[in-house]
Design an enzyme around this catalytic site. Structure first.
Site, mmCIF file in Angstrom:
data_model
loop_
_atom_site.group_PDB
_atom_site.id
_atom_site.type_symbol
_atom_site.label_atom_id
_atom_site.label_comp_id
_atom_site.label_asym_id
_atom_site.label_seq_id
_atom_site.Cartn_x
_atom_site.Cartn_y
_atom_site.Cartn_z
ATOM 1 C CB ILE A 116 4.900 -2.650 -3.863
ATOM 2 C CG1 ILE A 116 6.382 -2.356 -3.609
ATOM 3 C CG2 ILE A 116 4.721 -3.381 -5.184
ATOM 4 C CD1 ILE A 116 7.095 -1.715 -4.760
ATOM 5 N N GLY A 171 7.113 0.236 0.287
ATOM 6 C CA GLY A 171 7.961 0.860 -0.718
ATOM 7 C C GLY A 171 8.172 2.340 -0.496
ATOM 8 C CG ASP A 174 11.826 -0.080 0.218
ATOM 9 O OD1 ASP A 174 12.652 -0.518 1.027
ATOM 10 O OD2 ASP A 174 10.838 -0.722 -0.164
ATOM 11 C CD GLU A 194 8.282 -3.926 2.325
ATOM 12 O OE1 GLU A 194 8.545 -3.071 1.462
ATOM 13 O OE2 GLU A 194 8.206 -3.646 3.549
ATOM 14 C CG ASP A 202 12.490 -7.108 -2.762
ATOM 15 O OD1 ASP A 202 11.882 -6.024 -2.743
ATOM 16 O OD2 ASP A 202 12.119 -8.085 -3.447
#
Length: 321
Positions: A116, A171, A174, A194, A202
């Site tokens: 991110i 991310g 993810d 994270e 999340d």
């Protein structure tokens, strides 16, 4: 012999002249076809206009494979807020195209994804209300929206193959965890970072990784934030194949995508849907779901064509969805 005779009769019936239908039914089908063609044309036009954070490419118009490239190489493809609207939109458009039978998720530049973009973490939405509950609700809705963008990869009707090189962090993990097949080059490395940013991941890693690498390995990665190389990622099942270089990875993944695109779209779509539904269910519930799915899909023209091609020793010509 009885089975073969029944199959031949079934194929013969499917090749017989269609039963006459009413004029209104024919007009409805014409309108439906025209609407579908208009949707495809609009999707193709929007894809040509492009995206801010992505590049969508069909390398060969004769091969029904599309590539989605994360396209911020100078920023190591860190994910901005705009990315989380670009990705689901691109997948939605590709799902409409009969010329897209499989999709490759890859990246421009030296790294797959650095996670991110920090600007996202610094730009939490501000609530007009002084009530902390209202502020919390607004932030929750933004998180849910970002989650939906990542989940669009596994909800896409078409199979998505992740081609990972260089860094795949935060991310980025993810994203690849939501893909159907994951391959990487030998220079790839992975980290669920994270925890080192003082937050719990999340966007799906904590939910999807246990099913991919096992609960123990997922806990190790998520709690320590440690970096693993391509070899360890292969050993724990995070990726299924490792290739010697980014060039070798690109060539191999393109071949996998072409092979998937040559299969029955009905069968591939059904396999993906059933596996996703069964992942979080008991075996009994999963079997019940696939029985319901196939009760609707088994009589497809693709199955008739596959059987005919096997019997006639030729390559099948499957329907386009």
């Amino acid at each position: 012999m009885y089975f073969k005779v029944r199959i031949r009769k079934w194929i013969a019936r499917s090749d017989a002249a269609p039963t006459p239908t009413s004029t209104s039914t024919g007009m409805d089908r014409t309108r439906s076809t025209a609407t579908a063609m208009a949707e495809v044309a609009a999707a193709e036009e929007e894809l040509r206009r492009g995206f801010e954070t992505l590049e969508v490419v069909q390398k060969d118009p004769s091969i029904p494979v599309f590539h989605i490239y994360l396209n911020r190489p100078a920023q190591r493809n860190a994910l901005t807020l705009r990315f989380f609207s670009d990705l689901p939109r691109a997948l939605s458009l590709l799902s409409l195209l009969p010329s897209a039978r499989s999709i490759v998720l890859a990246s421009r530049g030296s790294h797959f994804c650095a996670g991110i973009d920090l600007s996202v973490l610094q730009s939490a939405p501000s609530s007009p209300s002084a009530d902390p509950a209202a502020a919390a609700d607004l932030l929750r809705r933004q998180i849910v929206s970002l989650q939906a963008a990542v989940s669009a990869l596994e909800r896409c009707r078409k199979p998505v193959i992740a081609a990972i090189h260089g860094a795949c962090v935060g991310g980025g993990v993810d994203l690849v965890a939501a893909c159907d097949i994951r391959c990487c080059s030998g220079d790839a490395f992975f980290a669920v970072k994270e925890v080192d940013l003082a937050l719990a991941a999340d966007l799906g890693s904590l939910q999807r990784l246990p099913a991919i690498v096992g609960y123990g390995n997922a806990s190790d990665l998520a709690l320590t934030g440690r970096r693993i190389d391509a070899g360890e990622a292969k050993a724990m099942g995070l990726v299924s194949r490792v290739f010697s270089s980014p060039a070798a990875l690109e060539e191999a993944v393109d071949l996998i995508a072409r092979e998937l695109a040559a299969k029955s779209a009905v069968a591939v779509m059904g396999t993906k849907a059933v596996m996703l539904r069964s992942r979080d269910q008991t075996v009994e519930d999963g079997l019940d779901y696939v029985a319901t799915w196939n009760s609707a899909m088994l009589m497809s023209r693709d199955l008739q064509e596959a059987v005919a091609a096997q019997m006639q020793k030729r390559k099948p010509n499957f329907s386009k969805l």
